[in-house]
Design a protein around this motif. Structure first.
Motif, mmCIF file in Angstrom:
data_model
loop_
_atom_site.group_PDB
_atom_site.id
_atom_site.type_symbol
_atom_site.label_atom_id
_atom_site.label_comp_id
_atom_site.label_asym_id
_atom_site.label_seq_id
_atom_site.Cartn_x
_atom_site.Cartn_y
_atom_site.Cartn_z
ATOM 1 N N MET A 75 0.840 -1.198 0.000
ATOM 2 C CA MET A 75 0.000 0.000 0.000
ATOM 3 C C MET A 75 0.876 1.249 0.000
ATOM 4 O O MET A 75 1.857 1.332 0.716
ATOM 5 C CB MET A 75 -0.908 -0.007 1.242
ATOM 6 C CG MET A 75 -2.165 0.794 1.041
ATOM 7 S SD MET A 75 -3.402 0.495 2.338
ATOM 8 C CE MET A 75 -2.712 1.496 3.653
ATOM 9 N N LYS A 76 0.486 2.211 -0.843
ATOM 10 C CA LYS A 76 1.188 3.504 -0.932
ATOM 11 C C LYS A 76 0.212 4.555 -0.433
ATOM 12 O O LYS A 76 -0.935 4.588 -0.862
ATOM 13 C CB LYS A 76 1.496 3.776 -2.415
ATOM 14 C CG LYS A 76 2.949 4.007 -2.756
ATOM 15 C CD LYS A 76 3.137 4.134 -4.251
ATOM 16 C CE LYS A 76 3.524 5.547 -4.672
ATOM 17 N NZ LYS A 76 3.669 5.632 -6.167
ATOM 18 N N ILE A 77 0.636 5.404 0.489
ATOM 19 C CA ILE A 77 -0.307 6.334 1.107
ATOM 20 C C ILE A 77 0.059 7.796 0.835
ATOM 21 O O ILE A 77 1.225 8.125 0.629
ATOM 22 C CB ILE A 77 -0.424 6.046 2.625
ATOM 23 C CG1 ILE A 77 -1.645 6.757 3.214
ATOM 24 C CG2 ILE A 77 0.834 6.467 3.359
ATOM 25 C CD1 ILE A 77 -2.063 6.222 4.558
ATOM 26 N N SER A 78 -0.984 8.664 0.826
ATOM 27 C CA SER A 78 -0.783 10.078 0.474
ATOM 28 C C SER A 78 -0.039 10.875 1.537
ATOM 29 O O SER A 78 0.487 11.946 1.231
ATOM 30 C CB SER A 78 -2.145 10.738 0.214
ATOM 31 O OG SER A 78 -2.956 10.694 1.366
ATOM 32 N N ALA A 79 0.028 10.372 2.769
ATOM 33 C CA ALA A 79 0.666 11.133 3.851
ATOM 34 C C ALA A 79 2.086 11.514 3.431
ATOM 35 O O ALA A 79 2.881 10.657 3.038
ATOM 36 C CB ALA A 79 0.697 10.317 5.142
ATOM 37 N N ARG A 80 2.396 12.818 3.536
ATOM 38 C CA ARG A 80 3.695 13.338 3.070
ATOM 39 C C ARG A 80 4.854 12.864 3.928
ATOM 40 O O ARG A 80 6.003 12.860 3.471
ATOM 41 C CB ARG A 80 3.680 14.880 3.059
ATOM 42 C CG ARG A 80 2.785 15.538 2.032
ATOM 43 C CD ARG A 80 3.154 15.195 0.616
ATOM 44 N NE ARG A 80 2.649 13.892 0.233
ATOM 45 C CZ ARG A 80 3.090 13.227 -0.826
ATOM 46 N NH1 ARG A 80 4.062 13.715 -1.561
ATOM 47 N NH2 ARG A 80 2.593 12.065 -1.140
ATOM 48 N N ASN A 81 4.588 12.498 5.186
ATOM 49 C CA ASN A 81 5.673 12.190 6.098
ATOM 50 C C ASN A 81 5.654 10.719 6.490
ATOM 51 O O ASN A 81 4.711 10.263 7.134
ATOM 52 C CB ASN A 81 5.558 13.076 7.347
ATOM 53 C CG ASN A 81 5.610 14.552 6.974
ATOM 54 O OD1 ASN A 81 6.612 15.011 6.433
ATOM 55 N ND2 ASN A 81 4.517 15.268 7.198
ATOM 56 N N GLN A 82 6.677 10.001 6.050
ATOM 57 C CA GLN A 82 6.802 8.576 6.336
ATOM 58 C C GLN A 82 8.257 8.380 6.737
ATOM 59 O O GLN A 82 9.111 8.107 5.908
ATOM 60 C CB GLN A 82 6.432 7.764 5.090
ATOM 61 C CG GLN A 82 5.056 8.165 4.542
ATOM 62 C CD GLN A 82 4.572 7.335 3.352
ATOM 63 O OE1 GLN A 82 5.090 6.241 3.073
ATOM 64 N NE2 GLN A 82 3.584 7.850 2.649
ATOM 65 N N LEU A 83 8.502 8.517 8.029
ATOM 66 C CA LEU A 83 9.872 8.576 8.540
ATOM 67 C C LEU A 83 10.296 7.209 9.054
ATOM 68 O O LEU A 83 9.703 6.668 9.993
ATOM 69 C CB LEU A 83 9.940 9.613 9.662
ATOM 70 C CG LEU A 83 9.383 10.999 9.274
ATOM 71 C CD1 LEU A 83 9.223 11.878 10.512
ATOM 72 C CD2 LEU A 83 10.284 11.685 8.250
ATOM 73 N N LYS A 84 11.338 6.656 8.473
ATOM 74 C CA LYS A 84 11.778 5.304 8.822
ATOM 75 C C LYS A 84 12.598 5.304 10.102
ATOM 76 O O LYS A 84 13.471 6.159 10.282
ATOM 77 C CB LYS A 84 12.620 4.736 7.669
ATOM 78 C CG LYS A 84 12.738 3.234 7.757
ATOM 79 C CD LYS A 84 13.296 2.591 6.520
ATOM 80 C CE LYS A 84 13.108 1.069 6.633
ATOM 81 N NZ LYS A 84 13.430 0.395 5.364
ATOM 82 N N GLY A 85 12.345 4.324 10.972
ATOM 83 C CA GLY A 85 13.111 4.228 12.199
ATOM 84 C C GLY A 85 12.943 2.870 12.844
ATOM 85 O O GLY A 85 12.636 1.886 12.173
ATOM 86 N N LYS A 86 13.144 2.836 14.155
ATOM 87 C CA LYS A 86 13.097 1.586 14.916
ATOM 88 C C LYS A 86 12.297 1.839 16.197
ATOM 89 O O LYS A 86 12.486 2.859 16.857
ATOM 90 C CB LYS A 86 14.536 1.194 15.264
ATOM 91 C CG LYS A 86 14.819 -0.284 15.244
ATOM 92 C CD LYS A 86 16.278 -0.585 15.478
ATOM 93 C CE LYS A 86 17.046 -1.021 14.254
ATOM 94 N NZ LYS A 86 16.555 -2.231 13.576
ATOM 95 N N VAL A 87 11.417 0.902 16.518
ATOM 96 C CA VAL A 87 10.620 1.035 17.741
ATOM 97 C C VAL A 87 11.544 0.941 18.961
ATOM 98 O O VAL A 87 12.351 0.013 19.057
ATOM 99 C CB VAL A 87 9.537 -0.075 17.816
ATOM 100 C CG1 VAL A 87 8.782 0.000 19.139
ATOM 101 C CG2 VAL A 87 8.571 0.039 16.631
ATOM 102 N N VAL A 88 11.434 1.904 19.887
ATOM 103 C CA VAL A 88 12.257 1.862 21.106
ATOM 104 C C VAL A 88 11.430 1.686 22.373
ATOM 105 O O VAL A 88 11.974 1.408 23.444
ATOM 106 C CB VAL A 88 13.167 3.110 21.243
ATOM 107 C CG1 VAL A 88 14.228 3.115 20.138
ATOM 108 C CG2 VAL A 88 12.361 4.406 21.212
#
Lengths: 68, 68, 68, 68, 68, 68
Positions: F1-14
């Motif tokens: 799925m590709k979503i319109s939200a401009r901000n998709q910040l990759k990281g790691k759950v802490v």
């Protein structure tokens, strides 16, 4: 009251789950289930319970679009 | 990508209107029309146009409930 | 219609500015001015214009708190 | 800090109710009560308690308009 | 001013694009670009321009989580 | 799925903290910590736990900008 929110989807409440301060209410909109996270207080004031007619209301700026 | 948003309603795009920076996209969800206000840029990136399959995605905390 | 949004502040419209797709509406709530960014279409449907009585409606989960 | 949110309404905290993770804070804005749903953690960090001066802060895109 | 929003990410403005009423501001947060859609008026009041230090501020209830 | 939200910040759950109905999930995005308030149900469905790769997703209209 008439509200500016572009999305006012008519349906029927199918589930109400109350937490400590926040409740989750599910509304069946012609076969699609919409989940709302609202205050317990709002649940009480609107008398929300399973089987009741209700609208899911969403401001257009809170709707995203996705494609597969 | 799998997203936490509780509401991912499948439908078909029925209208796309672009403004200066913000576009309005309407999706038919089994007969109910949902309006999304998203960036023009997102419209282009997702290739949104009339007739395309798409999901309206809404976080549960952005859904309100109303009764008549 | 009765809505779950916790904040329904009664006032009077003091300004309406339309953009390409999005309008800014200002409402005077007992001396405080609240600005709403809504669609041009909603402005037309509700007949919003300067001097009209109106409510600013905000979901509790969209309110932040700040201190000096 | 100066923030872009159009609505920064000055008032006084009149109630703080903590839930499991989410708290409800009520602020009196010149006679109108505004309810904010924020994290318990934010309540602690800002030292929010009844009688304290505080602002209710809302982004313009999160304000809807309603008419009777 | 100290605000309850859990996310206050420090960075530098890398782009400002104004529309009719709404502007898009991009902030570089340690290599990640965050896009904010705010009013033109807020851009002017905060004096936002390329190169300026700024924070992207987001309420926790407006953050979703996705996985691949 | 590709979503319109401009901000998709990759990281790691802490961190993952569950409440009665609402959970707080913290994601490390290149050194900045982003907090998301999502449903317990979403945490379970996405299998969120410390150390897992994840994205913090935010719609541009939910991002504010602040300056010192």
């Amino acid at each position: 009251m008439k509200i500016s929110a572009r999305n006012q989807l008519k349906g029927k409440v199918v589930e109400v789950v109350k937490g400590a301060t926040t409740a989750h209410v599910r509304i069946d909109i012609g076969g699609s289930i919409v989940t709302a996270s609202i205050t317990n207080q709002a649940v009480d004031e609107l008398g929300l319970e399973v089987g009741k007619d209700a609208y899911a209301v969403v401001k257009a700026s809170d709707v995203m679009v996705a494609v597969d």
